[in-house]
Write a protein that holds these residues in place. Structure first.
Motif, PDB file in Angstrom:
ATOM      1  N   GLY A   1      -3.128 -77.588 -20.101  1.00 27.68           N
ATOM      2  CA  GLY A   1      -2.354 -76.434 -20.526  1.00 27.68           C
ATOM      3  C   GLY A   1      -3.206 -75.389 -21.229  1.00 27.68           C
ATOM      4  O   GLY A   1      -3.095 -74.187 -20.946  1.00 27.68           O
ATOM      5  N   VAL A   2      -4.070 -75.841 -22.133  1.00 24.34           N
ATOM      6  CA  VAL A   2      -4.931 -74.906 -22.852  1.00 24.34           C
ATOM      7  C   VAL A   2      -5.922 -74.251 -21.890  1.00 24.34           C
ATOM      8  O   VAL A   2      -6.235 -73.061 -22.019  1.00 24.34           O
ATOM      9  CB  VAL A   2      -5.688 -75.611 -23.996  1.00 24.34           C
ATOM     10  N   SER A   3      -6.413 -75.008 -20.899  1.00 18.40           N
ATOM     11  CA  SER A   3      -7.346 -74.427 -19.933  1.00 18.40           C
ATOM     12  C   SER A   3      -6.684 -73.304 -19.141  1.00 18.40           C
ATOM     13  O   SER A   3      -7.314 -72.292 -18.835  1.00 18.40           O
ATOM     14  CB  SER A   3      -7.869 -75.506 -18.974  1.00 18.40           C
ATOM     15  N   ILE A   4      -5.388 -73.464 -18.827  1.00 18.53           N
ATOM     16  CA  ILE A   4      -4.656 -72.410 -18.122  1.00 18.53           C
ATOM     17  C   ILE A   4      -4.497 -71.184 -19.019  1.00 18.53           C
ATOM     18  O   ILE A   4      -4.677 -70.046 -18.579  1.00 18.53           O
ATOM     19  CB  ILE A   4      -3.275 -72.922 -17.664  1.00 18.53           C
ATOM     20  N   VAL A   5      -4.152 -71.420 -20.287  1.00 21.03           N
ATOM     21  CA  VAL A   5      -3.995 -70.314 -21.236  1.00 21.03           C
ATOM     22  C   VAL A   5      -5.299 -69.535 -21.360  1.00 21.03           C
ATOM     23  O   VAL A   5      -5.316 -68.293 -21.334  1.00 21.03           O
ATOM     24  CB  VAL A   5      -3.554 -70.842 -22.617  1.00 21.03           C
ATOM     25  N   VAL A   6      -6.414 -70.261 -21.474  1.00 24.02           N
ATOM     26  CA  VAL A   6      -7.719 -69.601 -21.589  1.00 24.02           C
ATOM     27  C   VAL A   6      -8.028 -68.812 -20.319  1.00 24.02           C
ATOM     28  O   VAL A   6      -8.567 -67.700 -20.376  1.00 24.02           O
ATOM     29  CB  VAL A   6      -8.828 -70.643 -21.865  1.00 24.02           C
ATOM     30  N   ALA A   7      -7.685 -69.383 -19.150  1.00 22.02           N
ATOM     31  CA  ALA A   7      -7.924 -68.685 -17.885  1.00 22.02           C
ATOM     32  C   ALA A   7      -7.118 -67.391 -17.825  1.00 22.02           C
ATOM     33  O   ALA A   7      -7.629 -66.340 -17.396  1.00 22.02           O
ATOM     34  CB  ALA A   7      -7.556 -69.591 -16.714  1.00 22.02           C
TER      35      ALA A   7
ATOM     36  N   LEU B   1      -5.066 -61.417 -10.256  1.00 21.21           N
ATOM     37  CA  LEU B   1      -5.452 -62.830 -10.264  1.00 21.21           C
ATOM     38  C   LEU B   1      -4.382 -63.711 -10.905  1.00 21.21           C
ATOM     39  O   LEU B   1      -4.401 -64.929 -10.738  1.00 21.21           O
ATOM     40  CB  LEU B   1      -6.782 -63.018 -10.997  1.00 21.21           C
ATOM     41  N   LEU B   2      -3.454 -63.105 -11.629  1.00 23.56           N
ATOM     42  CA  LEU B   2      -2.365 -63.893 -12.212  1.00 23.56           C
ATOM     43  C   LEU B   2      -1.482 -64.499 -11.127  1.00 23.56           C
ATOM     44  O   LEU B   2      -0.763 -65.472 -11.371  1.00 23.56           O
ATOM     45  CB  LEU B   2      -1.518 -63.006 -13.140  1.00 23.56           C
ATOM     46  N   LEU B   3      -1.526 -63.909  -9.925  1.00 23.94           N
ATOM     47  CA  LEU B   3      -0.764 -64.436  -8.794  1.00 23.94           C
ATOM     48  C   LEU B   3      -1.649 -65.190  -7.814  1.00 23.94           C
ATOM     49  O   LEU B   3      -1.236 -65.479  -6.688  1.00 23.94           O
ATOM     50  CB  LEU B   3      -0.044 -63.287  -8.066  1.00 23.94           C
ATOM     51  N   ASP B   4      -2.867 -65.514  -8.246  1.00 26.64           N
ATOM     52  CA  ASP B   4      -3.780 -66.263  -7.404  1.00 26.64           C
ATOM     53  C   ASP B   4      -3.215 -67.652  -7.127  1.00 26.64           C
ATOM     54  O   ASP B   4      -2.555 -68.265  -7.984  1.00 26.64           O
ATOM     55  CB  ASP B   4      -5.143 -66.387  -8.102  1.00 26.64           C
ATOM     56  N   THR B   5      -3.437 -68.158  -5.925  1.00 23.43           N
ATOM     57  CA  THR B   5      -2.874 -69.454  -5.532  1.00 23.43           C
ATOM     58  C   THR B   5      -3.304 -70.585  -6.470  1.00 23.43           C
ATOM     59  O   THR B   5      -2.518 -71.488  -6.766  1.00 23.43           O
ATOM     60  CB  THR B   5      -3.309 -69.806  -4.098  1.00 23.43           C
ATOM     61  N   LYS B   6      -4.542 -70.537  -6.942  1.00 22.26           N
ATOM     62  CA  LYS B   6      -5.040 -71.607  -7.805  1.00 22.26           C
ATOM     63  C   LYS B   6      -4.357 -71.588  -9.169  1.00 22.26           C
ATOM     64  O   LYS B   6      -4.009 -72.641  -9.717  1.00 22.26           O
ATOM     65  CB  LYS B   6      -6.556 -71.486  -7.975  1.00 22.26           C
ATOM     66  N   VAL B   7      -4.153 -70.400  -9.708  1.00 21.51           N
ATOM     67  CA  VAL B   7      -3.467 -70.267 -10.993  1.00 21.51           C
ATOM     68  C   VAL B   7      -2.034 -70.782 -10.872  1.00 21.51           C
ATOM     69  O   VAL B   7      -1.548 -71.535 -11.722  1.00 21.51           O
ATOM     70  CB  VAL B   7      -3.485 -68.809 -11.472  1.00 21.51           C
ATOM     71  N   LEU B   8      -1.352 -70.389  -9.806  1.00 24.47           N
ATOM     72  CA  LEU B   8       0.043 -70.792  -9.606  1.00 24.47           C
ATOM     73  C   LEU B   8       0.161 -72.290  -9.367  1.00 24.47           C
ATOM     74  O   LEU B   8       1.048 -72.946  -9.925  1.00 24.47           O
ATOM     75  CB  LEU B   8       0.646 -70.019  -8.429  1.00 24.47           C
ATOM     76  N   MET B   9      -0.742 -72.862  -8.546  1.00 22.99           N
ATOM     77  CA  MET B   9      -0.686 -74.288  -8.256  1.00 22.99           C
ATOM     78  C   MET B   9      -0.958 -75.123  -9.508  1.00 22.99           C
ATOM     79  O   MET B   9      -0.334 -76.159  -9.739  1.00 22.99           O
ATOM     80  CB  MET B   9      -1.686 -74.647  -7.158  1.00 22.99           C
ATOM     81  N   THR B  10      -1.896 -74.662 -10.327  1.00 25.34           N
ATOM     82  CA  THR B  10      -2.193 -75.366 -11.572  1.00 25.34           C
ATOM     83  C   THR B  10      -0.975 -75.349 -12.490  1.00 25.34           C
ATOM     84  O   THR B  10      -0.657 -76.356 -13.145  1.00 25.34           O
ATOM     85  CB  THR B  10      -3.387 -74.714 -12.299  1.00 25.34           C
TER      86      THR B  10
END
Length: 275
Positions: A195-201, A213-222
């Motif tokens: 969760g923190v890694s996503i927040v930092v990203a 990039l907020l709608l990037d597939t990797k961000v959404l899948m994570t």
């Protein structure tokens, strides 16, 4: 470079030999094989440390930004955890599975990946944030892997007990209650890290003003995978689901993480594959 590859190859050979002894102990109790396998794993750890030291010296910084180094660090931490678990009784199969995963990652990493230049070097403003993001994601992925291993063993033992098949393998596994506890503990550690890694990203994306990039597939899948784990922990807290259902939820979340990692090729955020 040649010396580094020699160390990497030696590491794989020693690791393969250690797996033979660990597997031998897993099939049939063999204290000598267990000690030998553990000793060889310690050699693997030393070789991994030497290799990482050489990579750090050559790159001038801790190598972590490319998939090659991410997977290598992932494998290294799994070996450390397996050595820790090997000190406890009735954890031989968890140790074996973790080492098989670690070994497979090392081999496939050497075959498929290359220690290419840092593709995230142009993120000058948030370089430190990206380092934190990748480190937390790696540790979270390790914790989720441990949880997946114990979840898989839980399903295996549950199936054997259901059909009333008793053998030495069953006797050497932790109880269903213990494996459920181990899974829960691993996810209690891994979920906040992820969760923190996503927040930092997200913070790094906002700081660089790369809003798309907020709608990037990797961000959404994570984010979806994280939601699965949060549902797991909430349900566990409320005692709304059985251990069997929880084990399945854990494996569903881990499957999403694996798919998420495979999305690197299509992810604009990471592009670790160099494509």
């Amino acid at each position: 470079m040649a010396s580094g590859m020699l160390i990497y190859d030696s590491m794989i050979y020693v690791f393969a030999l250690s797996l033979l002894f660990v597997f031998s102990d897993g099939i049939r109790r063999n204290a000598n094989a267990k000690r030998t396998g553990t000793g060889l794993l310690l050699v693997v750890v030393v070789l991994q440390l030497v290799f990482m030291g050489m990579r750090t010296w050559n790159e001038g910084h801790l190598p972590i930004f490319v998939t090659y180094d991410f997977l290598f660090l992932f494998s290294f931490i799994l070996v450390l955890i397996s050595l820790f678990l090997s000190r406890y009784q009735r954890s031989e199969f968890a140790v074996l599975l973790l080492n098989i995963i670690s070994f497979a990652v090392l081999v496939l990493n050497n075959i498929w990946m290359e220690p290419i230049d840092n593709p995230l070097g142009n993120w000058h403003t948030v370089h430190g944030l990206l380092l934190i993001h990748i480190a937390l994601a790696n540790l979270g992925f390790v914790a989720m892997t441990v949880a997946a291993v114990f979840s898989g063993l839980y399903l295996f033992l549950h199936r054997k007990l259901k059909v009333k098949k008793w053998n030495d393998t069953i006797k050497r596994l932790p109880s269903l209650e213990m494996m459920d506890r181990y899974t829960h503990m691993a996810l209690l550690i891994g979920t906040p890290l992820l969760g923190v890694s996503i927040v930092v990203a997200v913070i790094s994306i906002i700081a660089e003003e790369r809003w798309r990039l907020l709608l990037d597939t990797k961000v959404l899948m994570t984010a979806i995978a994280l939601c699965v784990y949060i549902v797991f922990l909430v349900s566990k807290r409320l005692n709304q689901r059985s251990g069997l259902v929880m084990a399945k939820w854990s494996l569903v979340g881990y499957t999403l993480l694996i798919l998420n990692f495979l999305l690197n090729s299509w992810s604009v955020f990471h592009q670790w594959t160099g494509e």
